[in-house]
Write a protein that holds these residues in place. Structure first.
Motif, PDB file in Angstrom:
ATOM      1  N   LEU A   5      11.029 -22.089  39.099  1.00  0.00           N
ATOM      2  CA  LEU A   5      10.989 -21.316  40.341  1.00  0.00           C
ATOM      3  C   LEU A   5       9.863 -21.827  41.235  1.00  0.00           C
ATOM      4  N   ILE A   7       7.192 -21.022  42.967  1.00  0.00           N
ATOM      5  CA  ILE A   7       6.199 -19.960  43.139  1.00  0.00           C
ATOM      6  C   ILE A   7       4.818 -20.608  43.090  1.00  0.00           C
ATOM      7  N   ARG A   8       3.983 -20.241  44.031  1.00  0.00           N
ATOM      8  CA  ARG A   8       2.620 -20.768  44.056  1.00  0.00           C
ATOM      9  C   ARG A   8       1.699 -19.807  43.314  1.00  0.00           C
ATOM     10  N   THR A   9       1.040 -20.298  42.288  1.00  0.00           N
ATOM     11  CA  THR A   9       0.062 -19.497  41.568  1.00  0.00           C
ATOM     12  C   THR A   9      -1.319 -20.082  41.830  1.00  0.00           C
ATOM     13  N   ARG A  29       0.847 -10.028  46.465  1.00  0.00           N
ATOM     14  CA  ARG A  29       1.215 -11.270  45.790  1.00  0.00           C
ATOM     15  C   ARG A  29       1.662 -10.988  44.358  1.00  0.00           C
ATOM     16  N   GLN A  33       5.446 -11.664  42.921  1.00  0.00           N
ATOM     17  CA  GLN A  33       5.666 -12.604  41.820  1.00  0.00           C
ATOM     18  C   GLN A  33       6.328 -11.899  40.626  1.00  0.00           C
ATOM     19  N   VAL A  36      10.034 -11.050  41.467  1.00  0.00           N
ATOM     20  CA  VAL A  36      10.901 -12.237  41.503  1.00  0.00           C
ATOM     21  C   VAL A  36      11.232 -12.688  40.079  1.00  0.00           C
ATOM     22  N   ARG A  63       2.529 -24.083  34.884  1.00  0.00           N
ATOM     23  CA  ARG A  63       2.166 -24.102  36.297  1.00  0.00           C
ATOM     24  C   ARG A  63       2.256 -25.539  36.782  1.00  0.00           C
ATOM     25  N   ILE A  81       3.347 -13.488  36.411  1.00  0.00           N
ATOM     26  CA  ILE A  81       4.545 -14.136  35.884  1.00  0.00           C
ATOM     27  C   ILE A  81       4.810 -13.615  34.469  1.00  0.00           C
TER      28      ILE A  81
END
Length: 131
Positions: A5, A7-9, A29, A33, A36, A63, A81
């Motif tokens: 996915l 997704i920015r972590t 945020r 997350q 989603v 990540r 997550i």
């Protein structure tokens, strides 16, 4: 099962004191997350019948980003997550659950941010079921 996915972590510890690290921004945020992930894993679980609460699973969260985090910031950046995966599977993320958690990271090209979630049956259980 493996899901990728976009997704920015980020390292939550390193964001403190910035606008991006403001508590309301962090709450939004985290909620996004977690939601989603819960929805995506829940859909895959429904489509493929994934998950048997009597079995043990290994969940690897990877990540993907241009820069790596140090080993104490990596799990912290993936906390929402992890919570979303546990929510989708109808369990918690504590040591009492049948989930074992692993963390990894990979270097991606500039401006690429993603999370790969891999869920697999624990190896010793796979071997035990064969015999």
């Amino acid at each position: 099962m493996r899901i990728l996915l976009a997704i920015r972590t980020e390292s939550e510890a390193n964001l403190q004191g910035t606008t991006y690290g403001h508590r309301m921004a962090k709450a939004r945020r985290t909620k996004l997350q977690r939601s989603v992930i819960k929805n995506r894993i829940g859909q895959v679980r429904k489509d493929f019948g994934l998950w048997d609460s009597t079995r043990s699973y290994i969940v690897t969260l990877t990540r993907i980003a241009p820069r790596s985090l140090d080993d104490d910031n990596l799990p912290r950046s993936l906390k929402a997550i992890r919570d979303g995966v546990a929510d989708a599977l109808g369990t918690d993320d504590s040591a009492r659950s049948n989930l074992r958690w692993r963390y990894a990271q990979e270097k991606g090209p500039p401006k690429q941010y993603a999370v790969r979630i891999q869920i697999e049956i624990e190896a010793q259980e796979r071997e035990g079921r064969r015999s």
